[in-house]
Structure formats: C-alpha cells, structure tokens
Design an enzyme around this catalytic site. Structure first.
Site, PDB file in Angstrom:
ATOM      1  N   LYS A 106      75.275   5.040  27.342  1.00 31.43           N
ATOM      2  CA  LYS A 106      75.268   3.516  27.488  1.00 31.43           C
ATOM      3  C   LYS A 106      75.915   3.056  25.876  1.00 31.43           C
ATOM      4  O   LYS A 106      76.216   2.117  26.287  1.00 31.43           O
ATOM      5  CB  LYS A 106      73.886   3.418  27.082  1.00 31.43           C
ATOM      6  CG  LYS A 106      72.842   3.666  28.261  1.00 31.43           C
ATOM      7  CD  LYS A 106      71.863   2.352  28.410  1.00 31.43           C
ATOM      8  CE  LYS A 106      70.396   2.647  29.384  1.00 31.43           C
ATOM      9  NZ  LYS A 106      69.505   2.492  28.900  1.00 31.43           N
ATOM     10  N   LYS A 187      66.770   4.489  42.669  1.00 33.82           N
ATOM     11  CA  LYS A 187      65.696   3.557  42.869  1.00 33.82           C
ATOM     12  C   LYS A 187      65.288   2.143  41.854  1.00 33.82           C
ATOM     13  O   LYS A 187      65.704   1.218  41.805  1.00 33.82           O
ATOM     14  CB  LYS A 187      64.383   4.009  41.149  1.00 33.82           C
ATOM     15  CG  LYS A 187      63.413   4.674  41.083  1.00 33.82           C
ATOM     16  CD  LYS A 187      63.250   5.394  39.507  1.00 33.82           C
ATOM     17  CE  LYS A 187      63.207   4.427  38.747  1.00 33.82           C
ATOM     18  NZ  LYS A 187      62.116   5.620  37.030  1.00 33.82           N
ATOM     19  N   LYS A 190      63.473  -2.446  37.500  1.00 29.92           N
ATOM     20  CA  LYS A 190      63.283  -4.087  36.328  1.00 29.92           C
ATOM     21  C   LYS A 190      64.566  -4.650  36.138  1.00 29.92           C
ATOM     22  O   LYS A 190      64.703  -5.937  35.938  1.00 29.92           O
ATOM     23  CB  LYS A 190      62.297  -4.418  36.059  1.00 29.92           C
ATOM     24  CG  LYS A 190      62.730  -3.155  34.841  1.00 29.92           C
ATOM     25  CD  LYS A 190      60.959  -3.478  33.884  1.00 29.92           C
ATOM     26  CE  LYS A 190      59.952  -2.430  33.104  1.00 29.92           C
ATOM     27  NZ  LYS A 190      61.275  -1.798  32.173  1.00 29.92           N
TER      28      LYS A 190
END
Ligand code: AMP
Length: 308
Positions: A106, A187, A190
């Site tokens: 990331k 998945k 959020k």
C-alpha cells in the site's frame, strides 16, 4: 479472559461487518473491550470532518448492533495506545517493518505515504499488548501483524523485564463471509462503497435494488439455485447471506425468487438495527457518555501496563 477487537472507521459499516464481526462480538460481551480505531484511519489520506462523522456513526451503530454490554471506547480517548507505541517503536527494527506485506503493497516507495502507515503495525501491537490477551483470533490478512506483536512482546520482556503476555494466535470462529454482490469473487468491504456493498444504514428500497442487481450466472432450470463456490460464486453468496439472515432457500427455483427472499431476509435483519440507530442518533449525549465510560474503563486497564 479478555476479548479485544478494534474496528477502523475507514468507511461505513456493511452487512459483511454485521454478519462476520458484530454478531459474533455481540455474542461475547463479558470482559470484552471493543474499540473504534480512529487513529488507524489516519494512516492514509482522509478528510477530518468525514472521519469524525464516520466515527460518530460507528459509535451509535455498535450500540445499535447490540454491543452495549461490552466496554466500548474510541482508541484516541485512551492515551496508553500511543504512549506504548513509542516504547514499542524503540523495540522494533526497521528491517521487520520493511517486511510488512500491507506496507509493501500500500505505501512503500511513494513520496506521500504517511510515516504512520509504516509504523501502523507497532500501534496495532500496542493495541493488543495493552490488554494482555492470551489469544488473538485473527484472519490471514492480519496474521503477520500479530506475529510482529508477539516478537515485540518477547523482545521487550527480555530487555526490560516481564511486562507483556505473549499472545497465542488463534483461528477466528468462522463467522459468515459476505462477498461483494457485484463482484462475488471479493469480500464485501466498507472501503468500497459500490453497488455490490450493502450498508447497515441502507434503506429497504436501496437494499432491494442492490440485491436485485446482484451478479448471478446464466444457469436456468430446476438445478440452478445451488451453492458452488467455484462456478457459481454469486448464487452461493446469495444463499450464504440468506442462511446467515435466518432465511431458507427451500423450494426456490429461480434467481428472481431467490433475490426477493434474500432482500426480505436482509431488510428484516437490518430493520431493528436501523430503528435503534435512529433513536440513538437522536440522543448523541447518551452515545457520548457510553464511550466516555468505556474509555475510562480502558484507561484504568491500560495505564498500569504503561506505568510498569
Ligand atoms: P474491515 O471492515 O475489513 O476493517 O473488518 C472489520 C471486521 O469485519 C473484521 O472482523 C472482518 O473480518 C469483518 N468483515 C469485514 N468485511 C467482511 C465481510 N465481507 N464478510 C464477513 N466479515 C467481514
């Protein structure tokens, strides 16, 4: 035995969070510390006003989802988390932080990566070690971070004396795993507020629309409605959601019927949570006081650890 779990307000809570995390958490509230890790949400680019709003929404939603018997707190209200982080940073090696997969994927090599994304696993180690849990149930994506927490605890104890319990890594109880309705190979998350994500606060018509558009497959005929994770991930996910929401696919033969049944079951599960949320949102002083009491309890547990 202490149970500890933190949720990051990096987005809005989803049906996946409810079925996979909040429900199992609600089943275990005795001696449980459940926190909102707002400091973790600051390790990547964020809008401060939005983060505050997401945190407040999550505070009320955790209560609405039935966690009121647990100790609920905001991580930033418990200074021992950041206090211990510095001591553990003095214990951690840059070599081991460089090996953290999430940082490598990331942030590494980008000019504007925040320093806190690099040290985030150390904050997570502090989150865990402060509560001295004997077991940490953790999924594969966080396993490396908990292994680091174990290494840091062992090294700290060796250098400064026995302060921390070195936690065992255990497999989490298999909660429901909800896949994205628009892309059932990943998945529901959020951090992706797309058409395949059902939010806990989605009104019934939005839930119905998202389920109606869920990806299935081109099978037809009596045997089409059956689970097969490899070849029918969309249908399998709908069947899983239906079962987790207390519905049944008995006698259902078409995808249209299945989707209607799933919509009804999801709406029925969300309705009481949304109703409680509406009541709580109208009484922010009550929500704030629950979290102030929780933070006071968390400070009482964690400050002696830091003072050791
Ligand atoms: P996250 O939203 O990834 O920060 O995860 C918070 C908690 O919710 C963790 O316990 C996850 O395992 C759980 N969770 C998140 N998304 C899902 C999902 N789609 N299905 C089941 N559990 C989930």
């Amino acid at each position: 035995m202490t149970t500890l779990s933190l949720l990051t307000p990096s987005g809005r809570l989803t049906l996946g969070n409810l079925l996979g995390a909040l429900r199992p958490m609600a089943a275990r509230t005795a001696d449980a510390f459940y926190g909102i890790s707002d400091l973790h949400a600051m390790t990547t680019a964020h809008d401060p006003a939005l983060l505050r709003a997401r945190t407040q929404e999550m505070q009320a939603l955790l209560l609405a989802a039935g966690l009121e018997q647990a100790t609920l707190f905001r991580q930033s209200d418990v200074p021992a988390h950041t206090g211990l982080t510095y001591l553990l940073e003095c214990t951690a090696y840059t070599g081991e932080l460089n090996r953290m997969i999430q940082f490598k994927e990331k942030g590494r090599g980008r000019e504007s990566t925040r320093a806190s994304l690099y040290t985030y696993p150390v904050l997570m180690a502090a989150d865990i070690l402060l509560y001295r849990p004997r077991h940490v149930p953790v999924g594969d994506d966080q396993r490396q971070h908990v292994e680091l927490a174990r290494d840091l605890a062992t090294r700290f104890n060796r250098t400064y004396g026995e302060v921390f319990t070195v936690p065992e890594i255990s497999t989490p109880r298999a909660g429901a795993r909800v896949m994205d309705l628009a892309d059932p190979t990943r998945k529901m998350s959020k951090s992706v507020e797309g058409p395949g994500t059902i939010l806990l606060l989605d009104p019934p018509d939005v839930v119905r629309r998202k389920v109606a558009r869920a990806v299935t497959d081109s099978d037809t005929g009596p045997g089409a409605v059956r689970p097969d994770r490899e070849t029918k991930p969309g249908v399998t996910n709908l069947l899983d959601v239906l079962a987790a929401c207390g519905g049944s696919a008995d006698g259902i033969t078409t995808y249209g019927e299945l989707k209607r049944e799933v919509s009804d079951a999801v709406v029925a599960v969300l309705e009481p949570v949304q109703k409680r949320y509406t009541d709580l949102a109208a009484d922010p002083a009550h929500v704030a006081s629950v979290y102030e009491d929780g933070a006071a309890r968390a400070r009482k547990v964690t400050e002696p650890v830091l003072a050791t």
